[in-house]
Design a protein around this motif. Structure first.
Motif, mmCIF file in Angstrom:
data_model
loop_
_atom_site.group_PDB
_atom_site.id
_atom_site.type_symbol
_atom_site.label_atom_id
_atom_site.label_comp_id
_atom_site.label_asym_id
_atom_site.label_seq_id
_atom_site.Cartn_x
_atom_site.Cartn_y
_atom_site.Cartn_z
ATOM 1 N N VAL A 173 34.806 33.377 44.316
ATOM 2 C CA VAL A 173 34.161 33.131 45.607
ATOM 3 C C VAL A 173 35.177 33.276 46.734
ATOM 4 O O VAL A 173 36.283 32.724 46.658
ATOM 5 C CB VAL A 173 33.535 31.722 45.643
ATOM 6 C CG1 VAL A 173 32.883 31.455 47.000
ATOM 7 C CG2 VAL A 173 32.519 31.555 44.521
ATOM 8 N N GLU A 174 34.792 34.001 47.766
ATOM 9 C CA GLU A 174 35.638 34.197 48.944
ATOM 10 C C GLU A 174 34.775 34.069 50.194
ATOM 11 O O GLU A 174 33.702 34.681 50.278
ATOM 12 C CB GLU A 174 36.287 35.578 48.888
ATOM 13 C CG GLU A 174 37.271 35.853 50.003
ATOM 14 C CD GLU A 174 37.969 37.178 49.811
ATOM 15 O OE1 GLU A 174 39.213 37.182 49.671
ATOM 16 O OE2 GLU A 174 37.273 38.216 49.774
ATOM 17 N N SER A 175 35.223 33.249 51.142
ATOM 18 C CA SER A 175 34.478 33.003 52.395
ATOM 19 C C SER A 175 33.043 32.587 52.101
ATOM 20 O O SER A 175 32.101 32.981 52.802
ATOM 21 C CB SER A 175 34.506 34.251 53.282
ATOM 22 O OG SER A 175 35.824 34.613 53.606
ATOM 23 N N VAL A 178 30.055 35.055 46.621
ATOM 24 C CA VAL A 178 30.547 35.562 45.347
ATOM 25 C C VAL A 178 31.004 37.004 45.527
ATOM 26 O O VAL A 178 30.287 37.825 46.105
ATOM 27 C CB VAL A 178 29.437 35.491 44.272
ATOM 28 C CG1 VAL A 178 29.913 36.138 42.968
ATOM 29 C CG2 VAL A 178 29.006 34.043 44.036
ATOM 30 N N THR A 179 32.214 37.305 45.069
ATOM 31 C CA THR A 179 32.677 38.694 45.070
ATOM 32 C C THR A 179 32.274 39.363 43.764
ATOM 33 O O THR A 179 31.515 40.322 43.748
ATOM 34 C CB THR A 179 34.198 38.780 45.270
ATOM 35 O OG1 THR A 179 34.866 37.900 44.347
ATOM 36 C CG2 THR A 179 34.582 38.424 46.697
ATOM 37 N N GLU A 180 32.766 38.841 42.645
ATOM 38 C CA GLU A 180 32.432 39.363 41.319
ATOM 39 C C GLU A 180 32.908 38.364 40.285
ATOM 40 O O GLU A 180 33.472 37.316 40.620
ATOM 41 C CB GLU A 180 33.061 40.734 41.096
ATOM 42 C CG GLU A 180 34.558 40.778 41.295
ATOM 43 C CD GLU A 180 35.122 42.203 41.323
ATOM 44 O OE1 GLU A 180 34.463 43.115 40.806
ATOM 45 O OE2 GLU A 180 36.226 42.382 41.852
ATOM 46 N N ALA A 181 32.690 38.674 39.013
ATOM 47 C CA ALA A 181 33.224 37.852 37.930
ATOM 48 C C ALA A 181 34.663 38.281 37.652
ATOM 49 O O ALA A 181 35.207 39.170 38.308
ATOM 50 C CB ALA A 181 32.352 37.994 36.690
ATOM 51 N N SER A 182 35.289 37.664 36.655
ATOM 52 C CA SER A 182 36.700 37.958 36.399
ATOM 53 C C SER A 182 36.899 39.400 35.948
ATOM 54 O O SER A 182 37.940 39.995 36.214
ATOM 55 C CB SER A 182 37.258 37.006 35.343
ATOM 56 O OG SER A 182 36.662 37.237 34.079
ATOM 57 N N SER A 183 35.891 39.982 35.278
ATOM 58 C CA SER A 183 36.041 41.363 34.808
ATOM 59 C C SER A 183 34.699 42.100 34.797
ATOM 60 O O SER A 183 34.479 42.977 33.957
ATOM 61 C CB SER A 183 36.660 41.378 33.400
ATOM 62 O OG SER A 183 35.872 40.618 32.493
ATOM 63 N N GLU A 226 21.720 45.154 48.274
ATOM 64 C CA GLU A 226 23.175 45.010 48.227
ATOM 65 C C GLU A 226 23.628 44.083 49.344
ATOM 66 O O GLU A 226 23.627 44.455 50.521
ATOM 67 C CB GLU A 226 23.847 46.377 48.355
ATOM 68 C CG GLU A 226 23.588 47.302 47.181
ATOM 69 C CD GLU A 226 24.318 48.625 47.324
ATOM 70 O OE1 GLU A 226 25.503 48.706 46.944
ATOM 71 O OE2 GLU A 226 23.699 49.582 47.841
ATOM 72 N N ARG A 227 24.014 42.892 48.972
ATOM 73 C CA ARG A 227 24.506 41.898 49.928
ATOM 74 C C ARG A 227 25.200 40.774 49.173
ATOM 75 O O ARG A 227 25.048 40.627 47.951
ATOM 76 C CB ARG A 227 23.361 41.327 50.763
ATOM 77 C CG ARG A 227 22.336 40.529 49.975
ATOM 78 C CD ARG A 227 21.406 39.763 50.892
ATOM 79 N NE ARG A 227 20.336 39.072 50.168
ATOM 80 C CZ ARG A 227 20.472 37.880 49.585
ATOM 81 N NH1 ARG A 227 21.657 37.238 49.600
ATOM 82 N NH2 ARG A 227 19.448 37.309 48.968
ATOM 83 N N GLY A 228 25.942 39.982 49.920
ATOM 84 C CA GLY A 228 26.588 38.832 49.316
ATOM 85 C C GLY A 228 25.609 37.686 49.094
ATOM 86 O O GLY A 228 24.543 37.625 49.724
ATOM 87 N N PHE A 229 25.964 36.781 48.192
ATOM 88 C CA PHE A 229 25.157 35.586 47.958
ATOM 89 C C PHE A 229 26.078 34.431 47.607
ATOM 90 O O PHE A 229 27.217 34.623 47.157
ATOM 91 C CB PHE A 229 24.114 35.814 46.847
ATOM 92 C CG PHE A 229 24.681 36.320 45.547
ATOM 93 C CD1 PHE A 229 25.218 35.449 44.609
ATOM 94 C CD2 PHE A 229 24.688 37.682 45.265
ATOM 95 C CE1 PHE A 229 25.729 35.903 43.413
ATOM 96 C CE2 PHE A 229 25.202 38.163 44.062
ATOM 97 C CZ PHE A 229 25.731 37.272 43.141
ATOM 98 N N THR A 230 25.603 33.224 47.807
ATOM 99 C CA THR A 230 26.396 32.037 47.542
ATOM 100 C C THR A 230 26.174 31.549 46.112
ATOM 101 O O THR A 230 25.225 31.960 45.431
ATOM 102 C CB THR A 230 26.014 30.903 48.507
ATOM 103 O OG1 THR A 230 24.651 30.521 48.237
ATOM 104 C CG2 THR A 230 26.144 31.355 49.960
#
Length: 291
Positions: A173-175, A178-183, A226-230
């Motif tokens: 998580v950034e700002s 969620v950006t992505e998972a570890s891999s 396509e968008r960010g989500f918390t």
């Protein structure tokens, strides 16, 4: 049996494979990699992985003299020599050998290229049946996550923290998003059955499986956003899942110990996994995949 691996133009037993202690991949994590899935002894989405390899090379000002046909042949040879039917081929390119210095050599310096196979049950994966438990962690990686570099210490630490907490993986998580998972790339399905995944940027890897899943979803009249989500939105979603070359599609059944949906793999993520496997096998049977 010992695997046969590829090191700088030679196929050698894994016990004899080595690179210099002065290799910049070893000293500075100055390298990139790709992982291509193998089903029925053939490569899946190979062209996409090679295209992303070239993008990573260009972003780091690295030059690889081998063309795409030569790279494909290396993969094929490794599959044949190791009699690999299902699993993966790992390919790594580093900036090569030079005396230790933060300033790196110019792009014409010979790179180090290594590749090897790993057997893995991809189609009949237990994780696909039971789903993943994930935790959330702050995304503390470097800013160019769109380049598939071998700088994987923080993702490894995130994976280990997840295991310490009784989970399978971590969503970063950034700002607040969620950006992505570890891999892998992270997805949710809202209650209108819309598939939601983070837009492409320097914040996350441009997943090859992500791209294929988007194409398959659109072909089957599924809406994709396509968008960010918390994390909270993900916890309240109908479903969640991840995509990557060797997981294909794994459902996510809990986030930070809170069930997602009913707390078991959802019908949409399971359907997408079947669509991906079927499309890949049909492509290989039609001769469109690479043997």
């Amino acid at each position: 049996m010992s695997r046969t691996v590829y090191v700088n133009g030679r196929y050698v037993p894994e016990s004899e494979a080595s690179v210099s202690v002065f290799d910049r991949g070893f000293l500075f994590a100055d390298g990139i990699y790709e992982v291509t899935a193998v089903l029925n002894g053939r490569l899946v989405d190979f062209e996409g992985h090679v295209a992303r390899l070239h993008r990573s090379l260009n972003e780091l000002n690295m030059h690889l003299s081998l063309n795409d046909n030569a790279l494909r042949d290396i993969h094929r040879q490794l599959i044949d020599k190791n009699d690999l039917q299902e699993g993966l081929v790992y390919l790594q390119v580093t900036r090569g050998v030079a005396d230790r210095d933060f300033a790196y050599p110019d792009a014409q310096t010979p790179v180090t290229l290594v590749a090897f196979t790993q057997q893995k049950a991809i189609i009949d994966s237990p994780l696909a049946d039971r789903g993943l438990k994930v935790i959330s962690l702050p995304d503390m990686r470097w800013g160019r996550r769109d380049i598939k570099t071998v700088q994987l210490l923080y993702p490894s630490m995130a994976k280990m923290e997840a295991k310490k907490r009784g989970a399978d993986d971590a969503w970063l998580v950034e700002s607040g998003l969620v950006t992505e998972a570890s891999s892998s790339n992270a997805w949710i399905v809202d209650h209108d059955n819309t598939l939601i995944t983070r837009e492409l940027s320097r914040s996350l890897l441009h997943g090859i499986t992500r791209r294929t899943i988007m194409q398959l979803a659109q072909q089957h009249d599924m809406k994709v956003e396509e968008r960010g989500f918390t994390i909270k939105e993900a916890q309240n979603a109908r479903e969640a899942f991840v995509t990557s070359a060797t997981s294909l599609v794994y459902p996510v059944v809990s986030i930070d110990q809170r069930p997602v949906g009913e707390g078991w793999p959802g019908e949409i993520s399971r359907a997408l996994r079947r669509l991906y496997i079927d499309a890949s096998l049909q492509s290989l049977d039609a001769g469109q995949g690479q043997a």
